[in-house]
Design an enzyme around this catalytic site. Structure first.
Site, short mmCIF file in Angstrom:
data_model
loop_
_atom_site.label_atom_id
_atom_site.label_comp_id
_atom_site.label_asym_id
_atom_site.label_seq_id
_atom_site.Cartn_x
_atom_site.Cartn_y
_atom_site.Cartn_z
N GLU A 32 0.50 20.24 -9.42
CA GLU A 32 -0.95 21.21 -9.07
C GLU A 32 -2.02 20.45 -9.32
O GLU A 32 -3.11 20.73 -8.74
CB GLU A 32 -0.75 22.18 -10.36
CG GLU A 32 -0.80 21.81 -11.51
CD GLU A 32 -0.86 22.85 -12.68
OE1 GLU A 32 0.05 23.64 -12.47
OE2 GLU A 32 -1.79 23.00 -13.49
N HIS A 70 -2.93 28.46 -12.33
CA HIS A 70 -3.16 27.76 -13.81
C HIS A 70 -4.08 28.82 -14.46
O HIS A 70 -5.12 28.03 -15.16
CB HIS A 70 -3.41 26.58 -13.87
CG HIS A 70 -2.75 25.93 -15.15
ND1 HIS A 70 -2.28 24.72 -15.40
CD2 HIS A 70 -2.83 26.51 -16.37
CE1 HIS A 70 -1.86 24.62 -16.77
NE2 HIS A 70 -2.25 25.50 -17.39
N THR A 121 4.77 30.28 -16.99
CA THR A 121 3.03 29.90 -17.20
C THR A 121 3.04 28.97 -18.22
O THR A 121 2.02 28.98 -18.96
CB THR A 121 2.69 31.33 -17.84
OG1 THR A 121 3.39 31.64 -19.06
CG2 THR A 121 2.71 32.53 -17.09
N SER A 122 4.06 28.01 -18.22
CA SER A 122 3.82 26.83 -19.13
C SER A 122 3.35 25.67 -18.59
O SER A 122 2.25 25.62 -18.62
CB SER A 122 5.13 26.62 -19.86
OG SER A 122 4.96 26.09 -21.07
N ARG A 123 4.38 24.87 -17.72
CA ARG A 123 4.08 23.57 -17.31
C ARG A 123 4.84 23.56 -16.18
O ARG A 123 5.95 23.73 -16.22
CB ARG A 123 3.93 22.39 -18.12
CG ARG A 123 2.98 22.33 -19.18
CD ARG A 123 1.52 21.90 -18.56
NE ARG A 123 0.55 21.69 -19.46
CZ ARG A 123 -0.28 22.80 -19.97
NH1 ARG A 123 -0.09 23.96 -19.49
NH2 ARG A 123 -1.12 22.43 -21.00
N CYS A 135 7.81 26.89 -23.48
CA CYS A 135 7.97 25.57 -23.98
C CYS A 135 7.05 24.60 -23.70
O CYS A 135 6.62 24.46 -22.31
CB CYS A 135 9.40 25.17 -24.19
SG CYS A 135 10.05 24.92 -22.62
N ILE A 177 2.93 31.75 -27.85
CA ILE A 177 2.86 32.40 -26.55
C ILE A 177 4.28 33.39 -26.56
O ILE A 177 4.34 34.52 -26.14
CB ILE A 177 2.61 31.68 -25.27
CG1 ILE A 177 1.12 31.02 -25.72
CG2 ILE A 177 2.53 32.39 -24.10
CD1 ILE A 177 0.82 30.05 -24.50
N ASP A 214 15.15 28.34 -28.62
CA ASP A 214 14.14 27.32 -28.95
C ASP A 214 14.78 26.40 -29.73
O ASP A 214 15.93 26.49 -30.35
CB ASP A 214 13.03 28.04 -29.94
CG ASP A 214 11.79 27.19 -30.08
OD1 ASP A 214 12.00 25.98 -30.48
OD2 ASP A 214 10.74 27.80 -29.88
N ASP A 257 2.57 30.22 -12.47
CA ASP A 257 1.10 30.07 -12.80
C ASP A 257 0.88 28.62 -12.81
O ASP A 257 -0.38 28.26 -12.87
CB ASP A 257 0.96 30.62 -14.00
CG ASP A 257 -0.45 30.68 -14.38
OD1 ASP A 257 -1.58 30.84 -13.49
OD2 ASP A 257 -0.98 30.33 -15.68
P1 NAI Z 1 3.92 26.65 -29.52
O1 NAI Z 1 3.76 25.18 -29.92
O2 NAI Z 1 3.24 27.59 -30.27
O3 NAI Z 1 5.14 26.93 -28.96
C1 NAI Z 1 6.09 26.08 -28.08
C2 NAI Z 1 7.40 26.43 -28.62
O4 NAI Z 1 8.43 25.51 -27.69
C3 NAI Z 1 7.87 26.06 -30.09
O5 NAI Z 1 8.33 27.01 -30.85
C4 NAI Z 1 8.76 24.65 -29.89
O6 NAI Z 1 9.70 24.63 -30.73
C5 NAI Z 1 9.26 25.15 -28.54
N1 NAI Z 1 10.16 24.07 -27.81
C6 NAI Z 1 9.73 22.71 -27.98
N2 NAI Z 1 10.55 21.88 -27.18
C7 NAI Z 1 11.47 22.99 -26.80
C8 NAI Z 1 12.66 22.68 -26.02
N3 NAI Z 1 13.16 21.42 -25.64
N4 NAI Z 1 13.39 23.88 -25.76
C9 NAI Z 1 12.99 24.93 -26.14
N5 NAI Z 1 11.98 25.37 -26.86
C10 NAI Z 1 11.26 24.30 -27.24
O7 NAI Z 1 2.90 26.62 -27.93
P2 NAI Z 1 2.30 27.88 -27.22
O8 NAI Z 1 1.12 27.98 -27.80
O9 NAI Z 1 3.17 28.94 -27.35
O10 NAI Z 1 2.16 27.23 -25.91
C11 NAI Z 1 3.33 27.05 -24.88
C12 NAI Z 1 2.99 26.33 -23.65
O11 NAI Z 1 2.34 27.01 -22.80
C13 NAI Z 1 2.25 25.02 -23.85
O12 NAI Z 1 2.92 23.97 -24.09
C14 NAI Z 1 1.51 25.05 -22.75
O13 NAI Z 1 2.35 24.00 -21.75
C15 NAI Z 1 1.71 26.45 -21.99
N6 NAI Z 1 0.27 27.02 -21.97
C16 NAI Z 1 -0.10 27.55 -20.62
C17 NAI Z 1 -1.17 28.11 -20.48
C18 NAI Z 1 -1.60 28.59 -18.86
O14 NAI Z 1 -3.18 28.82 -19.03
N7 NAI Z 1 -0.81 28.99 -18.10
C19 NAI Z 1 -2.39 28.16 -21.54
C20 NAI Z 1 -1.74 27.66 -22.72
C21 NAI Z 1 -0.54 27.03 -23.03
#
Ligand code: NAI
Length: 315
Positions: free
Chosen positions: A243, A275, A212-214, A185, A139, A158, A238
């Protein structure tokens, strides 16, 4: 699920209640349970699902901070949908940023009432501003591309520097130099409350924060203080750390007891969505197809391509 299930022929039982200790028993007679971000997949729930004969938990989402992965290891495999549409979430992040910056949510309400005043609607050009992207996975990488399309300078942080095109800096430089900070992240022990009064103190005055993450990546009380003290210029949320009891439900007739959330929502420079970053037709279809494939793979072939493993979970 119903449309795509025609080719699998699973018997699907839809249960409106969220998965938790009280509802886990409803899985009785099912081979697999499909859960979401708002469900409780903690130790006791996993035990109850095992007692009911469930052999697989299929998360229909990417994040799994609500799953006790360590406890599940060796008891029951848990699969997820690692990527279904990074575009859906990244585009929602940009939509929120554009909305809050240009106050289009307010303009929409005004013009419906034939109020054509421009007072209070001034925003800023995104062009040439610096955006700090934390987390450059699926993302975050799409969000970087979108921001570059707007002519923004992009800084990235990252723990893995996997995006060849990203301009990586250390986290403090990102906090200090960014006009906008967007979080992409996962939530784990190392990222819990990464945005708190300490990190906020390093940020530019009037920086915008997009999450938009957590929710629990941000200490909501510290964010509220920073908004009230006019240190932070705006927040697009988001997700929210508390939540789970509120989002995805119509609470319009409920007295909300969470005063941090009600105060955040009451501020003119905060927008909250429920969300919904993932909520596009493409993402929903991909979620359903990968989930059905995950289940089919386990029961037909015994393989688990998308298993959540404890050592990679970092929970
Ligand atoms: P991804 O696994 O492809 O990317 C996450 C990145 O965060 C990785 O490159 C990882 O190395 C990095 N990371 C891990 N720990 C870290 C730290 N301490 N500091 C900095 N970077 C760190 O995951 P993706 O698909 O990009 O999703 C990211 C997040 O988005 C998910 O974990 C989820 O929480 C959230 N999400 C939210 C949605 C929504 O509807 N709002 C839907 C889907 C995901």
């Amino acid at each position: 699920f119903n449309i795509l299930n025609e080719q699998y022929g699973f018997e699907i039982r839809y249960i409106e209640a969220r998965l938790n200790e009280d509802t886990a028993m409803l899985s009785s007679g099912c081979n697999a349970v499909c859960a979401f971000v708002s469900d409780d997949v903690s130790k006791n729930v996993i035990d109850k699902l095992c007692d009911c004969g469930v052999r697989l938990i299929a998360m229909r989402c990417a994040g799994y901070n609500n799953v006790d992965v360590k406890y599940a290891e060796g008891k029951m495999p848990i699969v997820r949908v690692p990527a279904y549409s990074p575009y859906a979430v990244a585009e929602h992040a940009m939509a929120m940023l554009l909305t809050l910056n240009r106050r289009t949510h307010k303009a929409f309400l005004r013009t419906r009432d034939f109020n054509f005043s421009l007072n209070g609607l001034t925003g800023f050009d995104l062009h040439s501003k610096t955006v700090g992207v934390i987390g450059t996975g699926n993302i975050g990488s799409v969000f970087i591309d979108i921001c570059r399309g707007f002519g923004m300078n992009v800084l990235a942080y990252d723990i893995k520097k996997a995006n060849q095109k990203a301009d990586y800096v250390d986290i403090n430089t990102l906090f200090e130099k960014s006009d906008i900070i967007s979080l992409h992240c996962p939530l784990n022990q190392s990222t819990y409350h990464m945005i708190d009064k300490r990190s906020i103190s390093k940020m530019k005055k009037n920086a915008f924060i997009v999450n938009t993450s957590r929710g629990a990546l941000i200490d909501s009380e510290d964010l509220l203080d920073a908004l009230l003290n006019e240190k932070i210029g705006g927040a697009c949320l988001d997700v929210y750390e508390e939540e789970s009891e509120l989002f995805y439900e119509d609470n319009s007739e409920t007295i909300i007891k969470d005063s941090v959330l009600t105060r955040l929502i009451g501020l003119p420079n905060v927008i909250v969505t429920s969300h919904q970053g993932f909520l596009t037709r493409e993402a929903l279809s991909n979620i359903a197809s990968t989930t059905l494939e995950n289940i089919s793979e386990f029961f037909m072939e015994g393989s688990l391509t998308n298993k959540i493993r404890y050592n990679s979970a970092k929970n």
